[in-house]
Every structure is written in structure tokens, then in C-alpha cells.
Design an enzyme around this catalytic site. Structure first.
Site, mmCIF file in Angstrom:
data_model
loop_
_atom_site.group_PDB
_atom_site.id
_atom_site.type_symbol
_atom_site.label_atom_id
_atom_site.label_comp_id
_atom_site.label_asym_id
_atom_site.label_seq_id
_atom_site.Cartn_x
_atom_site.Cartn_y
_atom_site.Cartn_z
ATOM 1 N N LYS A 117 0.818 -1.208 0.000
ATOM 2 C CA LYS A 117 0.000 0.000 0.000
ATOM 3 C C LYS A 117 0.850 1.255 0.000
ATOM 4 C CE LYS A 117 -4.441 -1.511 1.776
ATOM 5 N NZ LYS A 117 -5.496 -1.313 2.794
ATOM 6 N N LYS A 200 -5.626 -12.978 -7.720
ATOM 7 C CA LYS A 200 -6.955 -13.068 -7.122
ATOM 8 C C LYS A 200 -7.857 -11.908 -7.562
ATOM 9 C CE LYS A 200 -8.842 -12.844 -2.644
ATOM 10 N NZ LYS A 200 -8.680 -12.660 -1.220
ATOM 11 N N LYS A 203 -11.518 -6.109 -5.318
ATOM 12 C CA LYS A 203 -12.270 -4.879 -5.576
ATOM 13 C C LYS A 203 -11.337 -3.701 -5.803
ATOM 14 C CE LYS A 203 -12.906 -4.008 -0.674
ATOM 15 N NZ LYS A 203 -13.614 -3.599 0.460
#
Ligand code: TRP
Length: 335
Positions: A117, A200, A203
């Protein structure tokens, strides 16, 4: 959920920072309904966690209500389960502070999600992003949680939660229950990104990589048409050599209630166009009624507020017991 008779506690939280995908639905959401019999379940909208990246205030508020309505639309009974927003229970932030004092900089810097992140949001590497796992540990530990359903991406966060709890317990006695990962009885299908079946479905991926629970039939059809396949034309399960086709078969099977073998048998020789059409139909047939129900629920603002209020009151009662014990143990003056 009964606050007196104790079943094992299951704790789950989702950030209201995007719309859930069909991967979340197939892997987690649809299975939660079956858990209320055997577990006391808490479903939290982790709105404080969402603030670690910039949010548009109105959108965050709206998504929080939408997520609660989605849970209910998927069949979770707000009487039997505790559905609530993290920010409505101040004990989360309070326990997080205490736990911050039992967490090392070194262990937080090893978190892969923090590294990812901070690379992604290089302009906003804030302290909240760094201590994110501590707030998550507080979420879990406040409720004396037995099990936490976590995907691979959150495993490391559950590990650090256990480490913090054990560290605290080793000083002050058995204050926290040590949570275990919840392993679904039937191995949950892993749903992959449509445009990159090696990773994977998420969202936070590119728009065409996932199908969200809010997608219209046209969105679903368009995204599935563009989904990556391969060139040999055969419809069979082979995750190694045919990850894209295998992913479509998995989605089609999960959403139609068929087995992968049945899907393959029915579509044998018909080509990928037919597989994509069948998958579209299966996905839309699950999403449409859920979306209609979610919309109906959202239209009744009073009802949503009542659910969230009731959820936060029941969660607070449980959280308060743990926090009070913690404050006492660490030596904060009691009135
Ligand atoms: N970090 C989790 C995620 O992004 C969300 C979360 C917050 C969570 N608190 C939690 C998950 C407690 C499980 C338990 O998916």
C-alpha cells in the site's frame, strides 16, 4: 446472537471502500448465512480502516449503508448476527491505542500489505496505514473471538494479532482469547481476476478485472466477454495450463449451483462464447434478486439506522467488558 449462551465467536470485517466482488460473495458472503447456527457472528463495516486511504466523505457514508444492506440482502439476519459500523463502537480505537504500546515497529514494517500500500499510495504513507494491523487486532480481540475467516491477503494480519494477544497475555494473564483462522468446511473456490487469472479477483483491481455485486447485467456480460481465455478451445478444468477458462467454469458452477464437471459436460464442444454466455446468465441470476433486495432495504433509511444502532449497542456491550479488563490490568485508574 445471544449475549448469554456462548457459541464460538466468529468475527468478520470488510472495509466499505469499494463494492464487494463476486469473489467475496462466492468465497465468503454466501457461506456466512450457514454459520449463524453454530457461531455468534459479528459483521463489521471497517470504516475506520477505510480512512487509511483518502475517501470521499459522501461516498464512504453511502458505501457503509450499502454494505450493511448487502449483508442483509444476502440473507444475514440482523437479529441473529451483529451487523455494525466500527466507528460506532469507540472501544475499537481505544483498545487499538493500548495495543499500539504492545506492538513493535519492526513487526509492523514486515507487513506485506503495508509495503504494497505504501508503494501504491506513495503520496500518503500515513501512520494509520502503518498501524492498520493494530486496529484490526483490536477489532478481533475486543470480542474474545474464536475464529476469523480470512483470505490469504489477511493471514499475516491475523498472525500479528495472535502475537500481540499472546504478548499481552504473557504479562497480564489470560485477558484475550487467541483467535484462529476460520477454515471453511468445503474448500472455498478461489476466484481469479478476469483479465489476469494468475492473481486473485479484488475490488481494488482494475475495473474490468472483477465483477462487483452492484454490476448490471450489461456490465457482467461485457466483462465476461473480455475475460482472458486461451487458444485451445476446450472447456475443461486445468488451473495450471488454462487458468482463465478454469476460472470461468468455477464462477459458472458456483453461481448456478452445479458442479464444475456438470458445467463442462453441458458445454462440451460449444466453445468459449457459450461458456461466457452461460457464466453471464448464472451470475446475473444470482445478482439480480440480491440487488433488488438491497435496493429495497436501502430505501428504508430508518430500518438501516435501526439495524446499525442495534448492532452497535450489542457490540458495545461485549467490547466494553474486554476493554474494562484491559484498562484495569495495565493500571489505568478506575473510578
Ligand atoms: N483488513 C481487512 C481487509 O481489508 C478488513 C478488516 C478490518 C478485518 N478489521 C478486521 C478482517 C478484523 C477481519 C477481522 O480485508
Amino acid at each position: 446472537m445471544s449475549e448469554t449462551v456462548r457459541k464460538p465467536v466468529l468475527y468478520s470485517a470488510v472495509q466499505p471502500s469499494g463494492t464487494l466482488t463476486i469473489g467475496n460473495y462466492i468465497g465468503a458472503l454466501r457461506n456466512f448465512v450457514k454459520l449463524e447456527k453454530d457461531y455468534d457472528c459479528l459483521f463489521c463495516m471497517a470504516d475506520l480502516h477505510a480512512l487509511t486511504v483518502r475517501q470521499e466523505p459522501a461516498a464512504l457514508r453511502r458505501r457503509t449503508a450499502e454494505l450493511a444492506a448487502l449483508y442483509i440482502a444476502c440473507g444475514l439476519d440482523p437479529e441473529k448476527n451483529i451487523i455494525y459500523a466500527q466507528s460506532h463502537v469507540p472501544m475499537h480505537a481505544e483498545l487499538a491505542w493500548i495495543l499500539n504500546c504492545f506492538t513493535y515497529m519492526g513487526e509492523l514494517s514486515r507487513m506485506t500489505q503495508f509495503k504494497d500500500k505504501s508503494a501504491k499510495h506513495a503520496d500518503n504513507i500515513n501512520a494509520g496505514l502503518f498501524t492498520y494491523p493494530v486496529l484490526m487486532a483490536a477489532d478481533i480481540l475486543l470480542y474474545q473471538t474464536d475464529v476469523v475467516p480470512v483470505g490469504a491477503d489477511q493471514k499475516q494480519h491475523l498472525e500479528i494479532c495472535r502475537d500481540i494477544a499472546e504478548r499481552f497475555n504473557s504479562v497480564y494473564g489470560d485477558v484475550f482469547k487467541i483467535p484462529e483462522p476460520y477454515i471453511a468446511k468445503s474448500a472455498a473456490a478461489r476466484i481469479m481476476a478476469l483479465n489476469d487469472p494468475g492473481s486473485k479477483m479484488s475490488k481494488s483491481g482494475e475495473p474490468d478485472s472483477f465483477i462487483s455485486m452492484a454490476d448490471t447485467p450489461d456490465d457482467v456480460r461485457r466483462k465476461l466477454r473480455r475475460a482472458v481465455t486461451d487458444s485451445d478451445g476446450e472447456i475443461r478444468v486445468d488451473p495450471e495450463n488454462k487458468p482463465g477458462v478454469t476460472n470461468l467454469i468455477t464462477i459458472c458452477a458456483a453461481m448456478s449451483g452445479k458442479t464444475a464437471e456438470e458445467v463442462c459436460a453441458e458445454l462440451q464442444g460449444k466453445g468459449y462464447g457459450a461458456l461466457k454466455d452461460a457464466t453471464t446468465e448464472a451470475v446475473v441470476s444470482v445478482l439480480s434478486p440480491i440487488q433488488a433486495e438491497q435496493k429495497r432495504i436501502l430505501a428504508d433509511k430508518q430500518y438501516i439506522n435501526d439495524v446499525l444502532k442495534n448492532g452497535s449497542e450489542r457490540a458495545s456491550a461485549l467490547a466494553f467488558r474486554t476493554l474494562r479488563k484491559v484498562y484495569k490490568k495495565v493500571g489505568l485508574y478506575q473510578l
